[in-house]
Design a protein around this motif. Structure first.
Motif, PDB file in Angstrom:
ATOM      1  N   ALA A   1       0.845  -1.186   0.000  1.00 31.27           N
ATOM      2  CA  ALA A   1       0.000   0.000   0.000  1.00 31.27           C
ATOM      3  C   ALA A   1       0.885   1.242   0.000  1.00 31.27           C
ATOM      4  O   ALA A   1       1.982   1.228   0.554  1.00 31.27           O
ATOM      5  CB  ALA A   1      -0.898  -0.007   1.226  1.00 31.27           C
ATOM      6  N   PRO A   2       0.422   2.303  -0.624  1.00 28.11           N
ATOM      7  CA  PRO A   2       1.248   3.516  -0.631  1.00 28.11           C
ATOM      8  C   PRO A   2       1.417   4.063   0.787  1.00 28.11           C
ATOM      9  O   PRO A   2       0.466   4.102   1.568  1.00 28.11           O
ATOM     10  CB  PRO A   2       0.469   4.492  -1.506  1.00 28.11           C
ATOM     11  CG  PRO A   2      -0.916   3.961  -1.563  1.00 28.11           C
ATOM     12  CD  PRO A   2      -0.819   2.474  -1.346  1.00 28.11           C
ATOM     13  N   SER A   3       2.631   4.450   1.105  1.00 29.41           N
ATOM     14  CA  SER A   3       2.897   4.939   2.454  1.00 29.41           C
ATOM     15  C   SER A   3       2.515   6.397   2.602  1.00 29.41           C
ATOM     16  O   SER A   3       2.412   6.901   3.712  1.00 29.41           O
ATOM     17  CB  SER A   3       4.371   4.748   2.803  1.00 29.41           C
ATOM     18  OG  SER A   3       5.157   5.492   1.894  1.00 29.41           O
ATOM     19  N   ASN A   4       2.328   7.087   1.489  1.00 29.80           N
ATOM     20  CA  ASN A   4       1.992   8.500   1.542  1.00 29.80           C
ATOM     21  C   ASN A   4       0.883   8.733   0.537  1.00 29.80           C
ATOM     22  O   ASN A   4       1.079   8.590  -0.658  1.00 29.80           O
ATOM     23  CB  ASN A   4       3.224   9.342   1.210  1.00 29.80           C
ATOM     24  CG  ASN A   4       2.948  10.821   1.358  1.00 29.80           C
ATOM     25  OD1 ASN A   4       1.848  11.228   1.692  1.00 29.80           O
ATOM     26  ND2 ASN A   4       3.951  11.624   1.096  1.00 29.80           N
ATOM     27  N   ASP A   5      -0.290   9.126   1.011  1.00 28.28           N
ATOM     28  CA  ASP A   5      -1.401   9.340   0.099  1.00 28.28           C
ATOM     29  C   ASP A   5      -1.583  10.813  -0.254  1.00 28.28           C
ATOM     30  O   ASP A   5      -2.562  11.191  -0.869  1.00 28.28           O
ATOM     31  CB  ASP A   5      -2.689   8.768   0.665  1.00 28.28           C
ATOM     32  CG  ASP A   5      -3.053   9.376   2.008  1.00 28.28           C
ATOM     33  OD1 ASP A   5      -2.254  10.166   2.532  1.00 28.28           O
ATOM     34  OD2 ASP A   5      -4.133   9.049   2.516  1.00 28.28           O
ATOM     35  N   GLY A   6      -0.656  11.663   0.127  1.00 29.55           N
ATOM     36  CA  GLY A   6      -0.715  13.061  -0.240  1.00 29.55           C
ATOM     37  C   GLY A   6      -1.311  13.967   0.804  1.00 29.55           C
ATOM     38  O   GLY A   6      -1.233  15.178   0.684  1.00 29.55           O
ATOM     39  N   THR A   7      -1.935  13.393   1.824  1.00 32.40           N
ATOM     40  CA  THR A   7      -2.563  14.254   2.832  1.00 32.40           C
ATOM     41  C   THR A   7      -1.524  14.997   3.657  1.00 32.40           C
ATOM     42  O   THR A   7      -1.754  16.144   4.041  1.00 32.40           O
ATOM     43  CB  THR A   7      -3.470  13.443   3.774  1.00 32.40           C
ATOM     44  OG1 THR A   7      -2.711  12.388   4.348  1.00 32.40           O
ATOM     45  CG2 THR A   7      -4.652  12.869   3.024  1.00 32.40           C
ATOM     46  N   SER A   8      -0.385  14.383   3.910  1.00 31.07           N
ATOM     47  CA  SER A   8       0.643  15.081   4.690  1.00 31.07           C
ATOM     48  C   SER A   8       1.240  16.235   3.886  1.00 31.07           C
ATOM     49  O   SER A   8       1.582  17.280   4.449  1.00 31.07           O
ATOM     50  CB  SER A   8       1.728  14.114   5.138  1.00 31.07           C
ATOM     51  OG  SER A   8       2.345  13.526   4.026  1.00 31.07           O
TER      52      SER A   8
END
Length: 73
Positions: A35-42
């Motif tokens: 699964a992607p560790s960073n979905d862009g919310t950070s």
């Protein structure tokens, strides 16, 4: 001589069958992609914090200039 030729043929056929079948027995299915560790919310949150900081700094830089024209006392 005929026995060794027959024995050699049987050995070769057996070896060929096992060399084809055994790798398929030990084969494993591919693992699913992680699964992607960073979905862009950070990243979005970081941009929002920077924009809020810029707005705060601009507010405090502009506000004293605005308030200096008024006499408070």
């Amino acid at each position: 001589m005929a026995v060794s030729r027959v024995s050699f043929g049987i050995t070769m056929i057996t070896t060929l069958i096992f060399s084809i079948i055994l790798p398929a027995v030990h084969a494993q299915s591919m693992a699913p992609a992680p699964a992607p560790s960073n979905d862009g919310t950070s990243i979005d949150l970081g941009i929002a914090y920077v924009l809020m900081l810029v707005a705060l700094v601009l507010t405090y830089l502009i506000h004293p200039l605005d308030a200096s024209s008024y006499s408070l006392f």
